[in-house]
Design an enzyme around this catalytic site. Structure first.
Site, PDB file in Angstrom:
ATOM      1  CB  CYS A 105      -1.016  -0.009   1.217  1.00  0.00           C
ATOM      2  SG  CYS A 105      -2.314   1.165   0.902  1.00  0.00           S
ATOM      3  CG  HIS A 126      -3.815  -3.183   2.998  1.00  0.00           C
ATOM      4  ND1 HIS A 126      -2.626  -2.532   3.791  1.00  0.00           N
ATOM      5  CD2 HIS A 126      -4.355  -2.187   2.756  1.00  0.00           C
ATOM      6  CE1 HIS A 126      -2.663  -1.294   3.847  1.00  0.00           C
ATOM      7  NE2 HIS A 126      -3.672  -0.901   3.261  1.00  0.00           N
ATOM      8  CD  GLU A 167      -1.067  -5.276   5.363  1.00  0.00           C
ATOM      9  OE1 GLU A 167      -1.205  -3.951   5.632  1.00  0.00           O
ATOM     10  OE2 GLU A 167      -1.088  -5.616   4.382  1.00  0.00           O
TER      11      GLU A 167
END
Length: 244
Positions: free
Chosen positions: A88, A178, A180
């Site tokens: 990001c 994203h 994670e």
């Protein structure tokens, strides 16, 4: 054990599940919390990879002072062939470090579970070649990369946000989305965003694709770790020769 440098730009976006996948694949992570004033190294000596995480800040001015140092590290990674991954904001900094443009998105914010489309160039990419044609991702961004750096290879796109993933050189990847997040992280972001409609429904929608995200991006992270460890040899796959 081989060590990867992780740059944390915001306390709300730590390496979380991505960190678990990288350590499971054999990397030791050294986290520098730049947002808390922890100093970044001057170079990448002693590190086999660098991972730069996201945050609420913008890659354009005004921005934190340490972003110049992050960009310098990302340029050194590309120059010296050190595997790099930007998530990001981290992906946006990889772009701006090499002359790309990041702006407040004219399409508005992109928040929620989503699909991105793999581009043709991904078939020859050492990490993206095994990513499905339309993988699940988590989206949460207000800025976007409006112009990729010269020489960047576009690997994934979507209709409103055309630059979802790219590669610089042979070993540096930027992701607009994203991978994670876990549900607790998403819930904390939602709780800090009072203007969102149906916050409970949004958390549930993110949670519903957690397994799908892991199925795609855990192997992606493992291949990145293998590359950093020198165990991934197929950086470039030659085209087949007809008749053989």
């Amino acid at each position: 054990m081989s060590t990867a440098l992780v740059v944390e730009n915001d306390p709300t976006d730590d390496v979380r599940r991505l960190g678990e996948w990288l350590t499971e694949a054999g990397l030791r992570l050294e986290v520098v919390r730049a947002h808390a004033g922890e100093p970044l190294p001057a170079d990448l000596d002693g590190y086999v990879a660098i991972v730069v995480m996201g945050g609420e800040q913008s890659a354009y001015e005004p921005r934190p002072d340490w972003f110049d140092d992050v960009e310098a590290l990302l340029r050194k990674a590309v120059r010296h062939g050190v595997p790099a991954l930007g998530v990001c904001l981290g992906g946006q900094l990889l772009a701006t470090a090499h002359g790309g443009t990041v702006e407040r998105s004219p399409s508005g914010p992109e928040i929620g579970p989503a699909l991105v489309g793999r581009r043709d160039a991904a078939a020859e990419d050492p990490l993206f070649r095994y990513v499905p044609l339309a993988p699940d991702v988590h989206q949460w961004h207000y800025d976007e990369i409006t112009e990729l750096p010269a020489g960047a290879v576009l690997l994934a796109a979507s209709t409103r946000y055309p630059h979802q993933a790219f590669r610089m050189g042979e070993k540096a990847w930027g992701l607009q989305f994203h991978i994670e997040c876990d549900t607790a992280m998403i819930a904390s972001w939602v709780a800090a965003s009072p203007d969102l409609e149906d916050p409970e429904g949004l958390v549930a929608a993110f949670d519903a694709i957690m397994v799908d995200v892991e199925e795609v991006w855990q192997p992606f992270a493992a291949r990145f770790a293998a590359l950093a460890l020198g165990e991934l040899r197929d950086i470039r796959r030659p085209l087949p020769i007809l008749g053989q």
